[in-house]
Motif scaffolding. Sequence first.
Motif, short mmCIF file in Angstrom:
data_model
loop_
_atom_site.label_atom_id
_atom_site.label_comp_id
_atom_site.label_asym_id
_atom_site.label_seq_id
_atom_site.Cartn_x
_atom_site.Cartn_y
_atom_site.Cartn_z
N VAL A 67 0.82 -0.94 -0.13
CA VAL A 67 -0.37 0.49 0.13
C VAL A 67 0.97 1.10 -0.28
CG1 VAL A 67 -1.30 1.13 1.48
CG2 VAL A 67 -2.20 -1.08 1.20
N ALA A 89 2.50 1.71 -3.18
CA ALA A 89 1.25 1.86 -4.50
C ALA A 89 0.82 3.80 -4.54
CB ALA A 89 0.46 1.22 -4.04
N GLY A 101 -1.45 3.11 -6.76
CA GLY A 101 -2.58 2.67 -6.07
C GLY A 101 -3.28 3.29 -6.81
N ALA A 102 -4.30 4.41 -7.63
CA ALA A 102 -5.43 4.84 -7.88
C ALA A 102 -5.44 4.08 -9.06
CB ALA A 102 -4.75 5.73 -8.85
N GLN A 152 -6.87 0.28 -10.73
CA GLN A 152 -7.79 -0.95 -10.19
C GLN A 152 -7.42 -2.15 -9.80
OE1 GLN A 152 -11.44 -2.04 -12.69
NE2 GLN A 152 -12.62 -0.96 -11.20
N LYS A 184 -5.27 -1.25 -6.51
CA LYS A 184 -6.18 -1.40 -5.77
C LYS A 184 -6.50 -3.03 -5.41
CE LYS A 184 -8.14 2.77 -6.69
NZ LYS A 184 -9.59 3.73 -6.54
N HIS A 185 -7.03 -3.29 -6.68
CA HIS A 185 -7.95 -4.97 -5.98
C HIS A 185 -6.63 -5.76 -5.39
CE1 HIS A 185 -11.82 -4.38 -9.38
NE2 HIS A 185 -11.58 -3.72 -8.40
N CYS A 204 -4.28 -5.26 -3.57
CA CYS A 204 -4.05 -4.99 -2.21
C CYS A 204 -5.19 -4.98 -1.74
CB CYS A 204 -3.72 -2.89 -2.34
SG CYS A 204 -2.36 -2.71 -2.93
N ALA A 205 -6.28 -4.61 -1.92
CA ALA A 205 -7.53 -5.43 -1.33
C ALA A 205 -7.34 -7.08 -0.92
CB ALA A 205 -9.08 -4.69 -1.67
#
Length: 322
Positions: A207, A210, A221-222, A224, A227-228, A230-231
């Motif tokens: 994170v 990113a 990190g912006a 998608q 983001k996915h 890291c989630a």
Amino acid sequence: MDFQPTEDQRDLRAGVRGLLEGRYGREALRAAVDAAAGTGTGTGAAVDRGLWRELGEAGFFALRLPESEGGVGLGLPEAVLVFEEAGRALVPGPLVATHLAAGVVPGAAAGTAVVTAFDLAGDLAGDLVAYLGEADAVLGAAVLPVGEPVRAADPLTPLHRVARPGGAEASASASRSASVSAYVSEGALLTAALQVGSALRTVELAVRYAGEREQFGQPIGAFQAVKHTCAQMLVRAEVARTAVYAAAVTGDPGEAAAAKLLADGAAVRNARDCLQVHGGMGFTWEADVHLHLKRAWVRAEQWRTAAEAEELLAAELLDSAG
């Protein structure tokens, strides 16, 4: 019912994190890695005896010993919180074996003795033992065996191969089963806690990178896909952490095996995903990500492997169905 850590447990975790950040922060970690690389053998670095004694003085190894025996008098729920922090900091050394040896091996509780164990799966030539060259004792063994150094994936986990008396045709776990059988469940759970700490740390690293690395005029990190990734890393780590906490409360061997299975997967897969987020930077020696991946590989083979955990869980399911 509230299953959140108590205030005392949160204070304990914060205290251990503060101790490790001050005593074994990133600079100390990188110095240890550089020292291991500088030997040219690839067999790892020695245990920091000073750090080991400080951990002993802080009650790390005597955490679950009764107060009447000089221990702290806490339980497995507190132990997994402490080991999670050690995993996050990538503290090297046979932490689990020395903790389990408190009250059994003189000096283990105080951190003046380093205790290892036959906790790794063997190969055709013998059993692998981590930190044998630095150990004062082997958990459950009457004498300290002599082993041959072998190259390890993790630069901070030196390995030795100890010849198996029964010969190469013997079972891979035969010579270690008697010495560690009484400790396998707790050893697996504490190792799972180390893996969870590493899995959560790689989430933080991914994170943070990113948010710093930019492409096309904005942080990666912006995007998608990042983001996915890291989630998914966070979900993986939190599921494993929940399983470890639950097993620490129940003390059930099956739940400990399931926790180890989930934690191993979370630590290895999160490290791999963290490498992907870092891109080419993640594969350099200067980055810390590869250290988490290599340590996760080693821990996945300690105390209870994925195959062993699956066999135990399958046997429990068959027994319940019968």
